[in-house]
Design an enzyme around this catalytic site. Structure first.
Site, PDB file in Angstrom:
ATOM      1  N   ASP A   1     -20.034   7.854 -38.486  1.00  0.00           N
ATOM      2  CA  ASP A   1     -21.322   8.217 -37.898  1.00  0.00           C
ATOM      3  C   ASP A   1     -22.016   9.282 -38.733  1.00  0.00           C
ATOM      4  O   ASP A   1     -21.506  10.390 -38.875  1.00  0.00           O
ATOM      5  CB  ASP A   1     -21.060   8.718 -36.472  1.00  0.00           C
ATOM      6  CG  ASP A   1     -22.324   9.101 -35.733  1.00  0.00           C
ATOM      7  OD1 ASP A   1     -23.413   8.905 -36.283  1.00  0.00           O
ATOM      8  OD2 ASP A   1     -22.205   9.595 -34.606  1.00  0.00           O
TER       9      ASP A   1
ATOM     10  N   ASP B   1     -28.997   7.118 -38.929  1.00  0.00           N
ATOM     11  CA  ASP B   1     -27.861   7.323 -38.034  1.00  0.00           C
ATOM     12  C   ASP B   1     -27.051   6.040 -37.910  1.00  0.00           C
ATOM     13  O   ASP B   1     -27.411   5.122 -37.168  1.00  0.00           O
ATOM     14  CB  ASP B   1     -28.372   7.765 -36.662  1.00  0.00           C
ATOM     15  CG  ASP B   1     -27.253   8.172 -35.714  1.00  0.00           C
ATOM     16  OD1 ASP B   1     -26.071   8.021 -36.098  1.00  0.00           O
ATOM     17  OD2 ASP B   1     -27.557   8.640 -34.609  1.00  0.00           O
TER      18      ASP B   1
END
Length: 480
Positions: free
Chosen positions: A98, A257
């Site tokens: 992430d 993201d």
């Protein structure tokens, strides 16, 4: 702990185990490490799981330094996962890599009060010869909840590398990516994501640490600088919808993201694109489908005297043995928004409820001596008033080819997304639903900064993305 905690932590299986991990990575021959991904079929009732899983993060807020590739798995076509090993011998865990946060955490064997912990792998420190106790408690807040746990230290294997002394940022310790650099395990201060666009294969893509694989992209990358340290945040010059006269960005920025499935943006712009593609709440869309497909026959059967509570079963929309009363179905649809149930049951239940609502409305209008056309038109308007049982909006799958192209202008170049790229297809009980990939998210910002966008996996699947930590920039090229 509250509902938010349960939604995030219970499903993600972390109640007592946030890790400040020590990672030992066996160096690769050329300073490059590859990790791969796998794919699974997307089903509606598991969509929310895509945002609730273990996380390995790579934020852009500090510095130090060949290429390591992690193969990624595509979970439900909206989330990609790779595998790491923790401890000696390694205990394997499936994690999200992430770029939107900086914490490494996994479930612990000490997690006794989370149901999800019993259905996922849990780290057992007593089985690792390299474990070091820290014990310091930690609490990590996310937008949708929080996790509670404690720090530990152990070796972590990522691809061919083993990283030592890995910590998580909430405890003022280095994230995994920074530990790789500080231990000079990589050839370059770069990592890159490639998501496989072929839905027929299990290989979901790769994350490459320490370099770029030329097989993953076409042409050259367009690089833009990071405008805010701490996130992979860049300037977004404009957001355009085809056939609309003006864009929607003034001083916009965007965060890349990899842990976000959708594209999130300010409400005004997202409302425009969802209006342009005809996106509606699931209940409204299914209600309209029932009216279109069965409205005439429902009208005729009601006129013939058929019992309303049997009608939807007789035309094959509802199970014949359904014991739930019509009023219960109506209440289920109308109340669902207030209940905020994330384990949404859409499939046949929603189709059946929509049919029974249609029957109830048409039956009521029949008593008003209105014509068939007037009744059908009125019921269609009533469909628009139904609350949406999920945060996502649905579209008519048959209309995808006619939907507009959207463009993100970055580095004076337009990065286009067509409807086949920004519409997700999900299945539930043999029924296919098409979902808008755009969700509204209004993030408070301080002037002169304008609206913030989150470019998640939908964007990154279309464009190979390079995170150049050494030069604090992000690059994009058409994905191969």
């Amino acid at each position: 702990m509250g509902d938010k905690f349960v939604l995030l932590v219970m499903y993600m299986c972390l109640l007592a185990s946030s890790f400040s991990m020590s990672m030992v990575m066996a160096s690769s021959s050329n300073g490059v490490v590859r990790l791969g991904l796998k794919k699974q079929r997307l089903r509606f009732n598991a969509m929310h799981a895509a945002a609730r899983s273990y996380r390995v993060d790579a934020k852009a807020d500090s510095d130090d330094s060949g290429m390591n590739i992690v193969y990624l798995k595509n979970y439900l076509d909206v989330q990609h996962f790779g595998e790491i090993g923790i401890g000696s011998p390694p205990q394997n865990f499936t994690v999200i890599f992430d770029t939107g946060s900086s914490n490494l955490w996994i479930p612990s064997s000490h997690c006794h009060f989370s149901v999800a912990c019993f259905f996922h792998s849990r780290y057992c420190s007593s089985n690792s010869s390299t474990y070091t106790e820290i014990g310091k408690p930690c609490k990590i807040n996310y937008g949708s909840g929080m996790i509670l746990g404690f720090f530990s230290e152990d070796n972590i294997k990522v691809g061919d590398l083993v990283v030592k002394n890995q910590d998580i940022s909430v405890g003022n310790v280095a994230p995994l990516w920074h530990s790789m650099l500080q231990q000079s395990l990589l050839a370059e201060k770069v990592f890159s994501f490639w998501f496989n666009k072929d839905p027929s294969v299990n290989e979901g893509g790769e994350i490459v640490f320490g370099g770029i694989d030329p097989r993953h992209f076409k042409g050259n990358h367009t690089y833009v600088p990071v405008v805010r340290r701490g996130y992979w945040q860049i300037e977004l010059e404009d957001f355009l919808i085809a056939d609309q006269p003006a864009g929607f960005c003034i001083n916009c920025t965007a965060i890349l993201d990899s842990g976000t499935s959708f594209i999130a943006g300010p409400s005004a712009a997202v409302t425009k694109i969802n209006e342009a593609i005809g996106a509606k709440g699931f209940a409204s869309l299914e209600c309209k489908k029932e009216v279109s497909q069965y409205g005439d026959i429902i009208w005729q059967l009601l006129l013939s005297g058929l019992q309303p509570d049997r009608l939807c079963s007789d035309i094959g929309v509802c199970s014949f043995n359904r014991s739930r009363a019509l009023s219960d179905d109506i209440e289920m649809v109308v109340q669902r928004k207030r209940q905020k149930r994330n384990d949404t049951r859409v499939g046949q239940d929603l189709l059946c409820a929509a049919c029974e609502l249609t029957v109830a409305w048409i039956r009521t209008e029949l008593k008003q001596d209105k014509t068939q056309g007037q009744v059908i038109e009125y019921v269609n308007k009533l469909c628009d008033t139904l609350p949406n049982p999920t945060t996502q909006l649905a579209v008519n799958c048959a209309e995808i080819p006619t939907m507009p192209t959207v463009s993100f202008v970055i580095g004076n170049k337009s990065f286009d997304l067509g409807p086949q790229q920004y519409i997700l297809k999900v299945e539930q009980d043999h029924v296919t639903f098409c979902i808008s990939g755009f969700i509204a998210l209004d993030v408070p910002v301080s002037p002169p900064q304008g609206p913030l966008w989150i470019l998640g996996e939908i964007f990154m699947e279309a464009y190979h993305t390079v995170f150049d930590f050494g030069n604090l920039r992000v690059g994009f090229a058409e994905a191969a």
